[in-house]
Design a protein around this motif. Structure first.
Motif, short mmCIF file in Angstrom:
data_model
loop_
_atom_site.label_atom_id
_atom_site.label_comp_id
_atom_site.label_asym_id
_atom_site.label_seq_id
_atom_site.Cartn_x
_atom_site.Cartn_y
_atom_site.Cartn_z
N SER A 75 -3.33 20.85 72.11
CA SER A 75 -4.09 21.32 73.20
C SER A 75 -4.52 22.86 73.24
O SER A 75 -5.27 23.33 74.11
CB SER A 75 -3.53 21.19 74.68
OG SER A 75 -3.09 19.90 74.85
N ASP A 76 -4.55 23.41 71.94
CA ASP A 76 -4.98 24.74 72.06
C ASP A 76 -4.30 25.79 72.84
O ASP A 76 -5.00 26.75 73.39
CB ASP A 76 -6.66 24.89 72.04
CG ASP A 76 -7.27 24.53 70.57
OD1 ASP A 76 -6.68 24.54 69.67
OD2 ASP A 76 -8.35 23.93 70.76
N HIS A 77 -2.93 25.71 72.74
CA HIS A 77 -2.66 26.61 73.82
C HIS A 77 -2.19 28.02 73.33
O HIS A 77 -2.02 28.06 72.21
CB HIS A 77 -1.07 26.09 74.41
CG HIS A 77 -0.56 26.65 75.51
ND1 HIS A 77 0.31 28.07 75.42
CD2 HIS A 77 -0.12 26.37 76.84
CE1 HIS A 77 0.70 28.28 76.67
NE2 HIS A 77 0.32 27.36 77.83
N PRO A 78 -2.52 29.03 74.10
CA PRO A 78 -2.59 30.25 73.46
C PRO A 78 -1.20 30.70 72.96
O PRO A 78 -1.12 31.77 72.02
CB PRO A 78 -3.19 31.12 74.58
CG PRO A 78 -3.03 30.55 75.89
CD PRO A 78 -2.88 29.12 75.39
N ASN A 79 -0.19 30.36 73.45
CA ASN A 79 1.26 30.84 73.25
C ASN A 79 1.73 30.30 71.79
O ASN A 79 2.78 30.50 71.46
CB ASN A 79 2.37 30.49 74.32
CG ASN A 79 1.92 31.27 75.40
OD1 ASN A 79 1.25 32.34 75.53
ND2 ASN A 79 2.57 30.84 76.75
N VAL A 80 0.64 29.33 71.34
CA VAL A 80 1.43 28.84 70.05
C VAL A 80 0.68 29.33 68.75
O VAL A 80 -0.44 29.61 68.91
CB VAL A 80 0.88 27.01 69.96
CG1 VAL A 80 1.45 26.53 68.59
CG2 VAL A 80 1.67 26.37 71.23
N GLN A 81 1.41 29.75 67.90
CA GLN A 81 1.00 30.54 66.98
C GLN A 81 0.15 29.84 65.87
O GLN A 81 0.20 28.46 65.82
CB GLN A 81 2.43 30.97 65.75
CG GLN A 81 3.17 32.14 66.36
CD GLN A 81 4.22 32.53 65.65
OE1 GLN A 81 4.34 31.88 64.50
NE2 GLN A 81 5.10 33.66 65.94
N LYS A 82 -0.94 30.51 65.38
CA LYS A 82 -2.14 29.78 64.18
C LYS A 82 -1.12 28.82 63.32
O LYS A 82 -1.91 27.79 63.18
CB LYS A 82 -2.95 30.71 64.01
CG LYS A 82 -4.11 30.25 63.08
CD LYS A 82 -4.90 31.37 62.34
CE LYS A 82 -6.03 30.43 61.82
NZ LYS A 82 -5.81 29.53 60.77
N GLU A 83 -0.18 29.36 62.66
CA GLU A 83 0.29 28.69 61.68
C GLU A 83 0.92 27.27 61.96
O GLU A 83 0.81 26.40 61.54
CB GLU A 83 1.63 29.43 60.99
CG GLU A 83 0.91 30.71 60.32
CD GLU A 83 0.58 32.10 61.13
OE1 GLU A 83 0.92 31.69 62.50
OE2 GLU A 83 0.03 33.10 60.70
N THR A 84 1.67 27.39 63.33
CA THR A 84 2.46 26.29 63.97
C THR A 84 1.24 24.95 64.22
O THR A 84 1.20 24.03 64.10
CB THR A 84 3.18 26.68 65.05
OG1 THR A 84 4.04 27.60 64.63
CG2 THR A 84 3.76 25.43 65.55
#
Length: 332
Positions: free
Chosen positions: A26-35
């Motif tokens: 869902s493109d949540h900002p708290n998730v790192q780009k690599e993950t």
């Protein structure tokens, strides 16, 4: 049959929490780009598909937009659908198109299907309601953003409207023909059961009044709009040999009437003056160009998207947008 791939399937496969997978998708900002990239790559490999209904039940909403058109044989409807689809893709909306054939029952079935998939909004060219259908309970549309295109009909009490103001263009068409010496100007348009049919006929009559011409009932042909209706009406006018000019008030009507003139040997612009409605590309190729009333397509689609994206509480009047049609004079 393979089991359905879910967020939990991806989470188990990657050894991370299903909440992290959900946020990554869902493109949540708290998730790192690599993950996020890892989750999306694995989801694609496994064939994961978002469950739109489940998202809606969680309160996430869906990005499904319904588009209900009478048909897509009509070049205007086809062009509008293409424009809206392109714009929706830019903003990640999913467009689902239903064809109603101007049938109220078919329209209601389509609306019910859109409710079942939790559609965010529906853009609809409202079908006419026959006497026998007036007592039927319409599909409940509360919670769905309803945007009416071209025509208007009460649906959920809070619908927006994207309309074409063709009053001046049609009236100007009559005045132009009168200025060319025509006093027997016929009109072929949609039946008064449609709001667009009522408004366009009124514009034609206004043009006659400005020219101080009496309305001749034999020169006015209205019925449910279609290619065949336009052709049959034009043929009836040809047989009467009274009309010296024809103004059309509908896209398919115009094409049907033009086809009748051409196949009968009555060259538009020579045997009979002709002003169509809509401006398909082939109008510039025939008999030095078909004079017509042109309707803006791209601005209509762009405004539709603006209404789709806006969630304000304006009154219905403030959610009505009109775009002016333009009279184009060519060889006919």
């Amino acid at each position: 049959m393979a089991a359905r791939v879910t967020i939990k399937t991806i989470a188990r496969d990657l050894g991370i929490s299903h909440m992290t997978v959900s946020r990554a998708l869902s493109d949540h900002p708290n998730v790192q780009k690599e993950t996020r990239d890892l989750v999306r790559k694995r989801a694609a490999e496994l064939g994961y598909v978002k469950n739109a209904a489940a998202m809606a039940m969680r309160g996430d909403g869906t990005k499904i937009i319904g588009l209900l058109l009478p048909n897509i044989v009509n070049e205007f409807y086809a062009r509008f659908a293409n424009e809206l689809a392109s714009i929706c893709e830019t903003f990640a909306f999913q467009l689902i198109i239903h064809l109603t054939n101007d049938d109220f029952v078919t329209e209601q079935h389509a609306l019910q299907q859109l409710r079942e998939v939790q559609a965010k909004a529906v853009v609809v060219v409202p079908a006419p309601v026959a006497k026998a259908e007036e007592t039927q309970t319409p599909v409940h549309l509360d919670g769905i953003n309803v945007i009416q295109l071209i025509r208007q009909r009460p649906m959920n009490g809070s619908e927006s409207a994207i309309l074409v103001d063709d009053t001046r263009a049609i009236s100007d068409a009559v005045e132009h023909l009168y200025g060319q010496g025509h006093k027997h100007i016929a009109y072929i348009g949609a039946h008064s059961s449609l709001s667009s049919g009522r408004n366009r006929l009124k514009a034609y009559l206004s043009g006659l009044e400005k020219c101080r011409l009496e309305m001749d009932p034999d020169l006015v042909k209205t019925a449910p709009p279609s290619f065949s209706m336009g052709g049959a009406s034009a043929n009836a006018l040809i047989r009467k040999e009274r009309a010296t000019a024809i103004v059309c008030g509908g896209f398919e009507i115009s094409n049907g009437a033009l086809n009748a003139l051409l196949t009968s040997g009555k060259k538009p612009g020579e045997a009979i003056a002709f002003i169509g409605y809509g401006d398909p590309s082939f109008y510039t190729w025939i008999e030095g160009g078909i004079s017509t009333i042109s309707v803006p397509v791209t601005p209509l689609a762009e405004q539709t998207l603006q209404v789709l994206r806006y969630n304000g509480n304006d009154s219905a009047a403030e959610r009505t947008f009109e775009f002016e049609a333009q009279l184009i004079i060519r060889g006919t």
